[in-house]
Design an enzyme around this catalytic site. Structure first.
Site, PDB file in Angstrom:
ATOM      1  N   LYS A  22       0.744  -1.215   0.157  1.00 35.61           N
ATOM      2  CA  LYS A  22       0.095  -0.119  -0.101  1.00 35.61           C
ATOM      3  C   LYS A  22       0.920   1.118  -0.048  1.00 35.61           C
ATOM      4  O   LYS A  22       0.651   2.018  -0.794  1.00 35.61           O
ATOM      5  CB  LYS A  22      -0.781  -0.121   1.226  1.00 35.61           C
ATOM      6  CG  LYS A  22      -1.566   1.400   1.734  1.00 35.61           C
ATOM      7  CD  LYS A  22      -2.333   1.144   2.827  1.00 35.61           C
ATOM      8  CE  LYS A  22      -2.502   2.456   3.722  1.00 35.61           C
ATOM      9  NZ  LYS A  22      -1.225   3.083   4.290  1.00 35.61           N
ATOM     10  N   ASN A  23       1.793   1.421   1.114  1.00 37.64           N
ATOM     11  CA  ASN A  23       2.594   2.331   1.058  1.00 37.64           C
ATOM     12  C   ASN A  23       3.560   2.864  -0.105  1.00 37.64           C
ATOM     13  O   ASN A  23       3.999   3.731  -0.017  1.00 37.64           O
ATOM     14  CB  ASN A  23       3.433   2.625   2.469  1.00 37.64           C
ATOM     15  CG  ASN A  23       2.309   2.781   3.619  1.00 37.64           C
ATOM     16  OD1 ASN A  23       1.026   3.203   3.266  1.00 37.64           O
ATOM     17  ND2 ASN A  23       2.836   2.697   4.848  1.00 37.64           N
ATOM     18  N   ARG A  93      -4.030   9.733   3.685  1.00 39.48           N
ATOM     19  CA  ARG A  93      -2.822  10.390   3.878  1.00 39.48           C
ATOM     20  C   ARG A  93      -1.905  10.838   2.818  1.00 39.48           C
ATOM     21  O   ARG A  93      -1.360  11.837   2.562  1.00 39.48           O
ATOM     22  CB  ARG A  93      -1.812   9.695   4.901  1.00 39.48           C
ATOM     23  CG  ARG A  93      -0.748  10.435   5.488  1.00 39.48           C
ATOM     24  CD  ARG A  93      -1.228  11.261   6.883  1.00 39.48           C
ATOM     25  NE  ARG A  93       0.015  12.359   7.258  1.00 39.48           N
ATOM     26  CZ  ARG A  93      -0.535  13.404   7.380  1.00 39.48           C
ATOM     27  NH1 ARG A  93      -1.866  13.733   7.607  1.00 39.48           N
ATOM     28  NH2 ARG A  93       0.283  14.518   7.806  1.00 39.48           N
ATOM     29  N   ARG A 122       0.713  14.572  13.096  1.00 42.32           N
ATOM     30  CA  ARG A 122       1.183  14.452  11.848  1.00 42.32           C
ATOM     31  C   ARG A 122       1.245  15.711  10.951  1.00 42.32           C
ATOM     32  O   ARG A 122       0.540  15.772  10.121  1.00 42.32           O
ATOM     33  CB  ARG A 122      -0.024  13.675  11.205  1.00 42.32           C
ATOM     34  CG  ARG A 122      -0.058  12.307  11.850  1.00 42.32           C
ATOM     35  CD  ARG A 122      -0.949  11.124  11.116  1.00 42.32           C
ATOM     36  NE  ARG A 122      -0.046  10.246  10.107  1.00 42.32           N
ATOM     37  CZ  ARG A 122      -0.687   9.412   9.534  1.00 42.32           C
ATOM     38  NH1 ARG A 122      -1.878   9.292   9.363  1.00 42.32           N
ATOM     39  NH2 ARG A 122       0.298   9.034   8.586  1.00 42.32           N
ATOM     40  N   ILE A 124       3.164  18.376   8.321  1.00 43.47           N
ATOM     41  CA  ILE A 124       3.949  18.339   7.076  1.00 43.47           C
ATOM     42  C   ILE A 124       4.778  19.274   6.994  1.00 43.47           C
ATOM     43  O   ILE A 124       5.337  19.774   5.837  1.00 43.47           O
ATOM     44  CB  ILE A 124       2.724  18.133   5.991  1.00 43.47           C
ATOM     45  CG1 ILE A 124       2.087  19.566   5.866  1.00 43.47           C
ATOM     46  CG2 ILE A 124       2.090  16.889   5.924  1.00 43.47           C
ATOM     47  CD1 ILE A 124       1.479  19.340   4.515  1.00 43.47           C
ATOM     48  N   ASP A 125       5.421  19.827   7.883  1.00 42.93           N
ATOM     49  CA  ASP A 125       6.488  21.053   8.017  1.00 42.93           C
ATOM     50  C   ASP A 125       7.784  20.623   7.166  1.00 42.93           C
ATOM     51  O   ASP A 125       8.422  21.582   6.551  1.00 42.93           O
ATOM     52  CB  ASP A 125       6.793  21.500   9.329  1.00 42.93           C
ATOM     53  CG  ASP A 125       7.039  20.232  10.066  1.00 42.93           C
ATOM     54  OD1 ASP A 125       6.603  19.287  10.636  1.00 42.93           O
ATOM     55  OD2 ASP A 125       8.351  20.594  10.992  1.00 42.93           O
ATOM     56  N   GLN A 126       7.998  19.325   7.403  1.00 39.60           N
ATOM     57  CA  GLN A 126       9.496  18.855   6.811  1.00 39.60           C
ATOM     58  C   GLN A 126       9.123  18.745   5.049  1.00 39.60           C
ATOM     59  O   GLN A 126      10.042  19.159   4.264  1.00 39.60           O
ATOM     60  CB  GLN A 126       9.782  17.687   7.080  1.00 39.60           C
ATOM     61  CG  GLN A 126      10.117  17.630   8.573  1.00 39.60           C
ATOM     62  CD  GLN A 126      11.086  18.640   8.890  1.00 39.60           C
ATOM     63  OE1 GLN A 126      12.315  18.638   8.539  1.00 39.60           O
ATOM     64  NE2 GLN A 126      10.832  19.399   9.972  1.00 39.60           N
ATOM     65  N   ASP A 305       3.638   0.832  12.113  1.00 41.87           N
ATOM     66  CA  ASP A 305       2.315   0.184  11.621  1.00 41.87           C
ATOM     67  C   ASP A 305       2.083  -1.043  12.158  1.00 41.87           C
ATOM     68  O   ASP A 305       1.009  -1.661  12.252  1.00 41.87           O
ATOM     69  CB  ASP A 305       2.544   0.174  10.096  1.00 41.87           C
ATOM     70  CG  ASP A 305       2.143   1.471   9.448  1.00 41.87           C
ATOM     71  OD1 ASP A 305       2.259   2.235  10.116  1.00 41.87           O
ATOM     72  OD2 ASP A 305       2.167   1.467   8.254  1.00 41.87           O
TER      73      ASP A 305
HETATM   74  C1  UD1 Z   1       4.018   7.104   6.362  1.00 39.76           C
HETATM   75  C2  UD1 Z   1       2.908   5.962   6.105  1.00 39.76           C
HETATM   76  C3  UD1 Z   1       2.352   5.470   7.473  1.00 39.76           C
HETATM   77  C4  UD1 Z   1       3.517   4.896   8.370  1.00 39.76           C
HETATM   78  C5  UD1 Z   1       4.648   5.953   8.643  1.00 39.76           C
HETATM   79  C6  UD1 Z   1       5.783   5.839   9.380  1.00 39.76           C
HETATM   80  C7  UD1 Z   1       1.946   6.377   3.976  1.00 39.76           C
HETATM   81  C8  UD1 Z   1       0.563   6.634   3.327  1.00 39.76           C
HETATM   82  N1  UD1 Z   1       1.819   6.488   5.443  1.00 39.76           N
HETATM   83  O1  UD1 Z   1       3.100   7.984   7.136  1.00 39.76           O
HETATM   84  O2  UD1 Z   1       1.477   4.228   7.150  1.00 39.76           O
HETATM   85  O3  UD1 Z   1       3.044   4.607   9.968  1.00 39.76           O
HETATM   86  O4  UD1 Z   1       5.030   6.321   7.143  1.00 39.76           O
HETATM   87  O5  UD1 Z   1       6.294   4.566   8.661  1.00 39.76           O
HETATM   88  O6  UD1 Z   1       2.684   5.912   3.355  1.00 39.76           O
HETATM   89  N2  UD1 Z   1       6.577  14.343  10.776  1.00 39.76           N
HETATM   90  C9  UD1 Z   1       6.663  15.802  11.198  1.00 39.76           C
HETATM   91  N3  UD1 Z   1       6.892  16.627  10.211  1.00 39.76           N
HETATM   92  C10 UD1 Z   1       6.602  16.311   8.810  1.00 39.76           C
HETATM   93  C11 UD1 Z   1       6.597  14.756   8.388  1.00 39.76           C
HETATM   94  C12 UD1 Z   1       6.374  14.014   9.407  1.00 39.76           C
HETATM   95  O7  UD1 Z   1       6.944  16.141  12.099  1.00 39.76           O
HETATM   96  O8  UD1 Z   1       6.677  16.936   7.786  1.00 39.76           O
HETATM   97  C13 UD1 Z   1       6.568  13.307  12.037  1.00 39.76           C
HETATM   98  C14 UD1 Z   1       5.408  12.464  12.045  1.00 39.76           C
HETATM   99  O9  UD1 Z   1       4.437  13.321  12.968  1.00 39.76           O
HETATM  100  C15 UD1 Z   1       5.882  11.326  12.706  1.00 39.76           C
HETATM  101  C16 UD1 Z   1       7.144  11.082  12.195  1.00 39.76           C
HETATM  102  O10 UD1 Z   1       7.630  12.332  11.662  1.00 39.76           O
HETATM  103  O11 UD1 Z   1       5.808  11.729  14.262  1.00 39.76           O
HETATM  104  C17 UD1 Z   1       7.151  10.136  10.854  1.00 39.76           C
HETATM  105  O12 UD1 Z   1       6.179  10.457   9.868  1.00 39.76           O
HETATM  106  P1  UD1 Z   1       6.231  10.012   8.324  1.00 39.76           P
HETATM  107  O13 UD1 Z   1       7.289   9.204   8.045  1.00 39.76           O
HETATM  108  O14 UD1 Z   1       6.227  11.357   7.440  1.00 39.76           O
HETATM  109  O15 UD1 Z   1       4.966   9.289   8.177  1.00 39.76           O
HETATM  110  P2  UD1 Z   1       3.779   9.431   7.082  1.00 39.76           P
HETATM  111  O16 UD1 Z   1       4.384   9.742   6.004  1.00 39.76           O
HETATM  112  O17 UD1 Z   1       2.778  10.310   7.670  1.00 39.76           O
END
Ligand code: UD1
Length: 416
Positions: A22-23, A93, A122, A124-126, A305
């Site tokens: 899926k991911n 997401r 969650r 998306i600042d990065q 996950d």
């Molecule tokens: C993706 C997966 C999700 C999985 C996760 C970690 C998809 C659609 N989803 O989610 O199933 O659980 O990876 O393997 O593929 N964060 C920030 N700022 C950002 C981005 C992330 O602070 O801009 C934090 C998040 O809140 C979290 C951590 O970084 O605490 C990891 O998040 P991330 O790896 O980005 O997860 P997703 O992409 O949301």
């Protein structure tokens, strides 16, 4: 699928085939936008998130043919307008991948802030930091994200947190930027590598995916390609945990055993037999499993996950286990549901202390999110009596043919 009903106690045995990841499938489908051409994708999982993403791609103007075998023909050359303000993007997401893909191809994009499982803040600042470093102007107003750039120029980006989504999104945005982009502290998950391979198959030039430094050399143009999605590490891990929970003997086919090492290692530590073959893995459960401690971490650590299914398994294993969730701060909502089944779990912040009980009791419970729902299935397989899981549609978003796969393994399960 509104409700799943499980009669616990059956020993699982036989073989199960794992679907496409899926991911990886979701960013690959969105990534076809970069090609501005026709792509043929196979080994796609037939799950709710893929069906919704197909609708999103069609709403943008793509021509999509999806066959139930997991094969897709997609032509994104017909997309004219990279703007989609529609609630459908909040259902998952992965709609955030439209940002990187459309910014790269059109120099602009406007979509609603992404949704997905409620497992923490969650941010998306990065992602935004990466787009801005490449020269885009990003605005978030009234729940709409807009990105615009006259030119995207390669840059060096250090991610403050290891983020799967940000790594993939920045890779996409940088693919046709001028010059070289370097992503430092990049995520290393198997789907990062799959996405880089897919972009390279379209004519991109990405090196280092799978390490924490990824180099994207910008190219002028991409083209269509044929691509097959890797097997689902999380679905495979869920069946490995289910096999252990049901004290079964299950062969899990179509997997990449290397991707499953963190799960295999934990199960072996618990006393479960795990044997690896070329593209399959055999899990043999027993009644003498030992408690263990688990800490979720970015790949190659134990995947967040699978924290929920693993916690459910440990709730029926003698002794005290400690689970620490380091990735998402809000990923224990399902524990309240498990408690209705008589488990003894205390959650304190990111830590869950699990005192294994002899018997879980079948109960009426509710899936709180996708993987939380999978955890309730594991608990239902272990429980005495009948477990009814409501709001089971969450589970359908990520598990292909869950009911028929479990039935084939001998579980007593049905959906309503
Ligand atoms: C993706 C997966 C999700 C999985 C996760 C970690 C998809 C659609 N989803 O989610 O199933 O659980 O990876 O393997 O593929 N964060 C920030 N700022 C950002 C981005 C992330 O602070 O801009 C934090 C998040 O809140 C979290 C951590 O970084 O605490 C990891 O998040 P991330 O790896 O980005 O997860 P997703 O992409 O949301």
């Amino acid at each position: 699928m509104d409700k799943v009903i499980i009669e616990g106690g059956s020993k699982l045995s036989g073989k199960v085939d794992i679907s496409g990841f899926k991911n990886a499938a979701l960013p690959i489908i969105v990534g076809t936008i970069l090609a501005n051409d026709k792509c043929k994708i196979d080994n796609l999982p037939m799950i709710g998130d893929v069906y919704n993403l197909v609708k999103i791609m069609e709403m943008l103007g793509a021509k999509v043919y999806l066959d139930e075998s997991g094969y897709m023909d997609i032509d994104t050359s017909t997309i004219r307008d990279p703007i989609l303000i529609d609630e459908i993007t909040r259902k998952m997401r992965a709609s955030y991948y439209l940002l990187g893909a459309c910014l790269s191809r059109f120099g602009e994009v406007k979509v609603l802030y992404p949704g997905g499982c409620n497992i923490g803040v969650r941010p998306i600042d990065q992602h935004i930091k990466g787009f801005e470093a490449l020269g885009a102007k990003v605005e978030v107003e009234h729940g709409v994200i807009s990105c615009k750039a006259n030119r995207l120029i390669g840059s060096k980006i250090y991610l403050d947190v290891v983020s799967v989504g940000a790594t993939i999104n920045i890779m996409m945005a940088a693919t046709m930027a001028e010059g070289t982009t370097i992503i430092e502290n990049a995520a290393k998950e198997p789907h990062i590598v799959d996405m880089a391979n897919f972009i390279n198959a379209m004519g991109g030039n990405i090196r280092g995916a799978g390490t924490d430094i990824i180099k994207v050399n910008g190219v002028n143009k991409l083209h269509g390609c044929n691509y097959s999605v890797i097997p689902d590490q999380i679905e495979a891990g869920t069946y490995m945990i289910a096999a252990a929970a049901a004290k079964g003997d299950v062969i899990i086919n179509n997997v990449i055993p290397k991707h499953l090492e963190p799960i295999s290692a934990k199960l072996i530590e618990m006393g479960v037999e795990v044997a690896e073959y070329g593209d399959s893995i055999r899990v043999n459960g027993n009644s003498n499993m030992k408690s263990v401690n688990v800490k979720t971490l970015p790949y190659p650590g134990f995947p967040t996950d699978l924290q929920q299914p693993m916690t459910a398994l440990l709730s029926g294993v003698k002794g005290t286990s400690i689970v620490t969730e380091t990735v998402f701060e809000g990923r224990y909502k399902y524990v309240d549901e498990l408690k209705r089944m008589g488990v003894d779990i205390t959650v304190d912040g990111r830590t869950a202390i699990i005192k294994g009980v002899d018997t879980l009791m079948g109960s009426k419970i509710r899936a709180t999110d996708l993987r939380g729902g999978a955890a309730l299935i594991i608990a239902g397989l272990m429980a005495n009596g009948t477990t009814e899981i409501e709001e089971a549609y969450h589970i359908e978003r990520g598990y292909e043919n869950l009911i028929s796969k479990l039935l084939n393994l001998g579980a007593k399960v049905k959906e309503e």
